[in-house]
Design an enzyme around this catalytic site. Structure first.
Site, PDB file in Angstrom:
ATOM      1  N   GLY A 180      57.558  15.079  35.674  1.00 59.69           N
ATOM      2  CA  GLY A 180      57.126  14.228  36.727  1.00 59.69           C
ATOM      3  C   GLY A 180      55.356  13.603  36.378  1.00 59.69           C
ATOM      4  CB  SER A 229      70.103  19.772  33.390  1.00 67.01           C
ATOM      5  OG  SER A 229      69.993  20.496  32.062  1.00 67.01           O
ATOM      6  CE1 TYR A 288      66.191  24.372  33.516  1.00 65.11           C
ATOM      7  CE2 TYR A 288      68.345  24.343  32.132  1.00 65.11           C
ATOM      8  CZ  TYR A 288      67.216  23.567  32.994  1.00 65.11           C
ATOM      9  OH  TYR A 288      66.935  22.018  32.729  1.00 65.11           O
TER      10      TYR A 288
END
Length: 280
Positions: free
Chosen positions: A16, A139, A164
């Site tokens: 980021g 992802s 996740y």
């Protein structure tokens, strides 16, 4: 990117921060979102050091809180008349199940419900600023994920990496469903896999995953390399009209069959509307 405004979540470090540096260097006004004042102020200083002429500010938000997300959107719209790029970058992984103040499983709350809500709250300004872009950091962990609508909050069993992966699968399904709804608006949305990146991600865990991260660190790519696809999707003229896709290394990549399931995408959309309080 001169004159353009970019809002980046999870921008206090890692990919980021690297994306913020690059976009600021291209002339964009960059607004960083972080929950820790010290770290995010340091990130602002790093962006200014990399791009001395940059216009950069930061806003505080805890993306595990739906109220904090609402306050973030309201504060942003009060300060900025336009939004050209929304980069939903923030991510979380936990090795033990936690529940937010909203009663949501924390990983899914941070990785999916927060960007779902934030995007909806900013859609009006994104449409008014068109052509504009939404970039969702997903992802390849989604390939091993499953989506159990009967146990979306992982109450029956919790495995951190699996949860996740489910949240990253949700990112792609959200991207797919949103792209259909945005046709003709001048707003595009795409998802991406940044690669296996050497950042502070996963260091908050205490179990098996933390050891995997440490052992794998020498084989991971730098945050700078990991940010390249985010930067590409946020700024490149080549993808100005591309929407609803999944990218890796700045190229389209075929996501899992589950991630391409439009029925799942629509069902997740409806559940997400209910749990975040977004009106249909």
């Amino acid at each position: 990117m001169d004159g353009k405004v970019c809002l980046i979540t999870g921008a206090s470090g890692g990919i980021g921060l690297e994306a913020a540096k690059a976009l600021a260097g291209m002339g964009a006004t960059v607004v960083l979102v972080g929950r820790d004042a010290t770290r995010t102020e340091a990130a602002v200083s790093a962006v200014r050091a990399a791009a001395p002429q940059a216009k950069v500010e930061w806003l505080k938000a805890d993306l595990a809180s739906l109220q904090s997300v609402r306050e973030l959107a309201a504060t942003f719209k009060a300060r900025y008349p336009r939004l050209d790029v929304l980069l939903n970058n923030a991510g979380l992984i936990l090795d033990r199940r936690e529940v937010t103040a909203d009663g949501l499983e924390a990983t899914l709350a941070t990785n999916h419900f927060a960007p779902f809500l934030l995007t909806h709250l900013l859609l009006d300004v994104l449409k008014a600023s068109a052509p504009s872009r939404i970039v969702n950091v997903s992802s390849d962990a989604h390939y091993a994920a499953r989506l159990d609508f009967e146990d979306l909050q992982s109450e029956r069993g919790y495995i951190g990496f699996r949860v996740y992966g489910t949240s990253k699968l949700a990112n792609i399904l959200f991207t797919r469903a949103l792209a259909k709804r945005l046709k003709g608006t001048g707003v595009t949305v795409n998802a991406l896999h940044p690669g296996t990146v050497r950042t502070g991600f996963g260091h908050n865990t205490k179990g098996f995953f933390r050891h995997i991260v440490k052992l794998g660190a020498p084989f991971m790519i730098s945050a700078e390399k990991g940010a390249r696809t985010s930067i590409y999707l946020a700024s490149s003229p080549e993808v100005e009209s591309v929407s609803g896709e999944y990218f890796y290394k700045c190229r389209p990549r075929k996501p899992s069959s589950v991630a391409r399931n439009d029925d799942f995408a629509e069902r997740l959309w409806q559940v997400s509307e209910q749990l975040t309080g977004v009106k249909a």
